[in-house]
Design a protein around this motif. Structure first.
Motif, PDB file in Angstrom:
ATOM      1  N   THR A 141     -26.392 -15.479  88.007  1.00 32.99           N
ATOM      2  CA  THR A 141     -25.631 -16.133  87.012  1.00 32.99           C
ATOM      3  C   THR A 141     -26.403 -17.412  86.386  1.00 32.99           C
ATOM      4  O   THR A 141     -27.024 -18.165  86.933  1.00 32.99           O
ATOM      5  CB  THR A 141     -24.320 -16.337  87.900  1.00 32.99           C
ATOM      6  N   SER A 142     -25.832 -17.605  85.231  1.00 37.52           N
ATOM      7  CA  SER A 142     -26.308 -18.848  84.654  1.00 37.52           C
ATOM      8  C   SER A 142     -24.977 -19.857  84.699  1.00 37.52           C
ATOM      9  O   SER A 142     -25.296 -20.994  83.937  1.00 37.52           O
ATOM     10  CB  SER A 142     -26.693 -18.792  83.026  1.00 37.52           C
ATOM     11  N   ASN A 174     -18.281 -12.451  79.319  1.00 36.56           N
ATOM     12  CA  ASN A 174     -19.669 -13.007  78.908  1.00 36.56           C
ATOM     13  C   ASN A 174     -19.870 -13.436  77.745  1.00 36.56           C
ATOM     14  O   ASN A 174     -20.545 -14.094  77.198  1.00 36.56           O
ATOM     15  CB  ASN A 174     -20.715 -11.713  79.617  1.00 36.56           C
ATOM     16  N   SER A 180     -20.705 -16.887  75.980  1.00 36.09           N
ATOM     17  CA  SER A 180     -22.019 -16.998  75.067  1.00 36.09           C
ATOM     18  C   SER A 180     -21.632 -18.195  74.028  1.00 36.09           C
ATOM     19  O   SER A 180     -22.752 -18.470  73.333  1.00 36.09           O
ATOM     20  CB  SER A 180     -22.485 -15.782  74.583  1.00 36.09           C
ATOM     21  N   ASP A 220     -34.314 -13.935  81.092  1.00 42.21           N
ATOM     22  CA  ASP A 220     -32.785 -13.671  81.213  1.00 42.21           C
ATOM     23  C   ASP A 220     -32.655 -12.305  81.484  1.00 42.21           C
ATOM     24  O   ASP A 220     -31.952 -11.779  82.665  1.00 42.21           O
ATOM     25  CB  ASP A 220     -32.112 -14.229  80.124  1.00 42.21           C
ATOM     26  N   LEU A 221     -33.032 -11.442  80.719  1.00 38.99           N
ATOM     27  CA  LEU A 221     -32.950 -10.046  80.909  1.00 38.99           C
ATOM     28  C   LEU A 221     -33.541  -9.432  82.303  1.00 38.99           C
ATOM     29  O   LEU A 221     -32.844  -8.503  82.770  1.00 38.99           O
ATOM     30  CB  LEU A 221     -33.741  -9.321  79.765  1.00 38.99           C
ATOM     31  N   MET A 242     -29.909 -13.829  74.834  1.00 42.24           N
ATOM     32  CA  MET A 242     -30.800 -13.822  76.092  1.00 42.24           C
ATOM     33  C   MET A 242     -32.315 -13.682  75.754  1.00 42.24           C
ATOM     34  O   MET A 242     -32.806 -13.136  74.836  1.00 42.24           O
ATOM     35  CB  MET A 242     -30.329 -12.732  77.191  1.00 42.24           C
ATOM     36  N   THR A 267     -26.154 -10.575  71.576  1.00 44.67           N
ATOM     37  CA  THR A 267     -26.304  -9.477  72.519  1.00 44.67           C
ATOM     38  C   THR A 267     -25.727  -8.367  72.369  1.00 44.67           C
ATOM     39  O   THR A 267     -24.461  -8.508  71.792  1.00 44.67           O
ATOM     40  CB  THR A 267     -26.282 -10.181  73.927  1.00 44.67           C
ATOM     41  N   GLY A 276     -21.798 -13.824  89.254  1.00 43.10           N
ATOM     42  CA  GLY A 276     -23.020 -12.917  89.141  1.00 43.10           C
ATOM     43  C   GLY A 276     -22.865 -11.770  89.434  1.00 43.10           C
ATOM     44  O   GLY A 276     -23.849 -11.306  89.991  1.00 43.10           O
ATOM     45  N   CYS A 287     -30.909 -10.640  84.797  1.00 46.25           N
ATOM     46  CA  CYS A 287     -29.555 -10.769  84.773  1.00 46.25           C
ATOM     47  C   CYS A 287     -28.597  -9.755  85.650  1.00 46.25           C
ATOM     48  O   CYS A 287     -27.610 -10.071  86.021  1.00 46.25           O
ATOM     49  CB  CYS A 287     -29.040 -10.520  83.344  1.00 46.25           C
ATOM     50  N   HIS A 330     -34.377  -2.628  86.195  1.00 41.61           N
ATOM     51  CA  HIS A 330     -34.629  -3.700  85.253  1.00 41.61           C
ATOM     52  C   HIS A 330     -35.894  -3.422  84.565  1.00 41.61           C
ATOM     53  O   HIS A 330     -36.972  -4.040  84.407  1.00 41.61           O
ATOM     54  CB  HIS A 330     -35.213  -4.957  85.958  1.00 41.61           C
TER      55      HIS A 330
END
Length: 649
Positions: free
Chosen positions: A85-86, A41, A45, A75-76, A71, A147, A104, A79, A133
């Motif tokens: 996934t992006s 990841n 990035s 996004d957070l 992010m 990040t 993901g 994620c 989360h």
């Protein structure tokens, strides 16, 4: 306990908690899997600096920070959800994957088996089996760049899995291997590895692939011992390959790395391609040190076949396979030529062709002595004769320098006397007297400035005068090595390897005599693929002296073999069908076996003329290696000898 056959259980859908743990087990099986996924990841990035910190083998804590794109709060918040996934949007994207991560599953799996926290900008997200989360605002981290991802307490909520982990020191080693694996293909990114608050690896960015390879693996060899090869197959593929010289070898394949689009994979066919190209330069079961970095069209390769993305499926890898093997083969051929030119041949034809001297066993000049012990005795006598002459020469120099009366050097100071003095050897057992014993050097003073007079004065038959190239044949030692001198370098030539290479070159040149077999060899194939393989190989085999035909029912008959062939029907069948190399390459292994069996062996004592000619031709070989990769000769220079005896000029 086994279940009763009559017991029936109803089908139920797994709870979300159990399903997450099962899914996580496919992706995260130990700490290094977290390192693998989080470093993927970080690379995706766009970061050019990545730092990895590990505590307690990664079981207690893994912290990875980068200076990538970072992010957002949105996004957070999403994620660490399953399959978030992006990297991809729809199924079509699976046919054109250009990133290391795409499924993901990584963050969701880490959150299922540990305490996960991700910080970016001025927000932090926490997720675990107990927290879902949780977002909190924090002071700006890393000046708003990149990040920070941290995993703590791995498998603390899954004690059965935690018991299967190794000791922290062992888990540290696995994490380090994964770190190196991810750092190798990206010399444009700086990587730092810290273990238990101690910096272990600091790899700067903007270096060459070779520099990254040597420093990341902490090899004992320098970058000068490696070559960086390149090749391109249009838009389909291209690659760079870092590979060590033949002096850089290992007993296993663990330091051969295969990367496809920046991802290390287990791909035996490409590993095999590297070793095919190295054939003849890494003998006795040794392997090269190498890393292949291939870039292929994403639409021609599928990474979505393994949870940890360790395997890959190609639509067709034959072109890439051929490109790798041929590039490696060409490099080692040029390497052999570059490192073997002892003489500058004036005649191009002599340089490009195998010399015309016939080393066949029927040649009268390659005669093996019938009395090995007698030949050895004569060789020993000659050696000590030369030793005596050189010693007397040095005495003469000292006398002239110090202007002292000459020391008597009468016949009583013979080679036999020197031999008995140093080795307690009874010279009366030697029936043949040396020339030195019958010659007095009482009044002969060899000039200090003229080495050629040594030959004129002594006239020892075991020495020859240097020719125009500075070549001088000295003799045979240990019934195995031919000793020659060229200028200030002594060459120790393995007579078997040299003879083997010369025969091998003749076989490959197609200039070999054949012999008809009274009873043809019959090679039996086991399936249709082997039959097609041998059918394609017949023209190449005929060039090497093996004339065969398809007799039907899976049987191939060979009616002629090279005159030097010493093998059996089983040897030929093994050479043809064991490895199943490409038909155009099969001649190499067959010719190598033929040459090895026909060459003189250790313990064969050659007559002087044959030995001297063999030594000359060995030093003119374009490639000074036997077909199995062993060097034909090794050297000892005057400077090295001076260093051994601690002598100065």
């Amino acid at each position: 306990m086994p279940q009763d056959k009559k017991t029936r259980r109803a089908v139920r859908q797994l709870s979300a908690d159990v399903a997450r743990k099962i899914a996580a087990g496919e992706v995260i099986d130990r700490p290094n899997a977290i390192v693998r996924e989080l470093m993927d990841n970080a690379v995706d990035s766009g970061a050019d600096s990545i730092s990895v910190e590990i505590s307690g083998g990664g079981i207690e804590k893994i912290r990875i920070s980068d200076n990538g794109s970072g992010m957002t709060k949105e996004d957070l918040s999403a994620c660490a959800r399953p399959h978030a996934t992006s990297k991809i949007v729809d199924t079509a994207d699976l046919n054109n994957i250009t990133t290391l991560g795409f499924r993901g599953e990584a963050l969701a799996s880490i959150a299922a088996v540990s305490r996960l926290s991700i910080s970016s900008g001025n927000w932090r997200m926490k997720a675990s089996i107990l927290e879902d989360h949780i977002l909190e605002q924090i002071p700006l981290v890393q000046n708003g760049e990149g990040t920070i991802v941290m995993s703590e307490g791995l498998f603390e909520n899954y004690p059965a899995r935690r018991r299967f982990l190794k000791r922290p020191s062992s888990e540290n080693m696995l994490c380090r291997e994964t770190f190196v694996e991810k750092a190798l293909p990206r010399p444009d990114i700086a990587f730092r590895l810290t273990t238990d608050n101690s910096l272990r690896l600091d790899l700067p960015k903007d270096v060459t692939l070779t520099e990254r390879f040597v420093s990341a693996l902490e090899l004992n060899e320098s970058t000068e011992n490696f070559a960086e090869l390149k090749a391109c197959g249009g838009t389909e593929w291209k690659f760079k390959l870092v590979i060590g010289e033949p002096t850089v070898y290992r007993s296993d394949r663990r330091q051969i790395f295969i990367y496809i689009n920046g991802r290390r994979v287990q791909e035996f066919s490409l590993l095999q391609a590297i070793e095919y190209g190295c054939q003849g330069f890494f003998p006795n079961g040794t392997h090269p040190v190498a890393a292949l970095f291939a870039e292929v069209d994403p639409s021609t390769v599928d990474f979505n076949i393994h949870p940890a993305k360790k395997e890959v499926r190609f639509r067709d890898s034959s072109a890439l396979h051929h490109g790798v093997s041929s590039t490696v083969k060409e490099y080692f051929r040029s390497y052999g030529i570059k490192n073997s030119q002892i003489f500058e041949d004036k005649d191009n034809e002599e340089q490009n062709n195998v010399p015309g001297f016939d080393f066949g066993e029927t040649s009268p000049s390659l005669k093996v002595s019938e009395n090995h012990s007698k030949t050895n005795e004569n060789s020993e006598t000659q050696f000590f004769s030369s030793l005596a002459a050189l010693a007397l020469s040095e005495n003469s120099k000292v006398q002239e320098k110090n202007e002292k009366p000459a020391i008597s050097t009468g016949p009583q100071k013979t080679a036999g006397d020197l031999r008995s003095r140093f080795f307690n050897y009874d010279s009366t057992q030697t029936a043949q007297k040396t020339l030195y014993e019958n010659h007095s050097y009482k009044n002969d003073h060899i000039s200090e400035n003229s080495s050629s007079k040594l030959y004129e004065k002594t006239e020892f038959p075991q020495f020859t005068k240097p020719d125009s190239d500075g070549f001088c044949y000295i003799g045979t030692v240990l019934n195995c090595f031919l000793v020659a001198q060229v200028q200030d370098t002594i060459y120790f030539i393995d007579q078997h390897a040299a003879h083997e290479r010369i025969i091998f070159n003749k076989l490959l040149s197609g200039k070999t005599e054949t012999q008809a077999l009274l009873i043809p060899y019959k090679i039996t194939t086991e399936d249709e693929s082997e039959e097609k393989y041998l059918e394609a190989a017949l023209p190449f085999l005929k060039n090497a002296g093996f004339t065969g035909k398809n007799a039907g029912e899976g049987i191939f008959e060979f009616s002629e073999v090279p005159a030097r062939w010493k093998g059996t029907q089983n040897d030929l069948q093994s050479a043809l069908l064991d490895k199943l190399v490409k038909p155009e390459d099969i001649i190499y292994s067959v010719a190598a076996m033929t040459a090895c069996k026909a060459a003189v062996k250790d313990g064969y004592v050659l007559d002087r003329a044959a030995a001297e000619e063999l030594a000359r031709q060995a030093l003119k070989l374009p490639d000074p290696h036997c077909p199995h990769g062993r060097p034909v000769w090794t050297t000892l220079t005057k400077e090295q000898l001076f260093a051994r005896v601690r002598r100065t000029r």
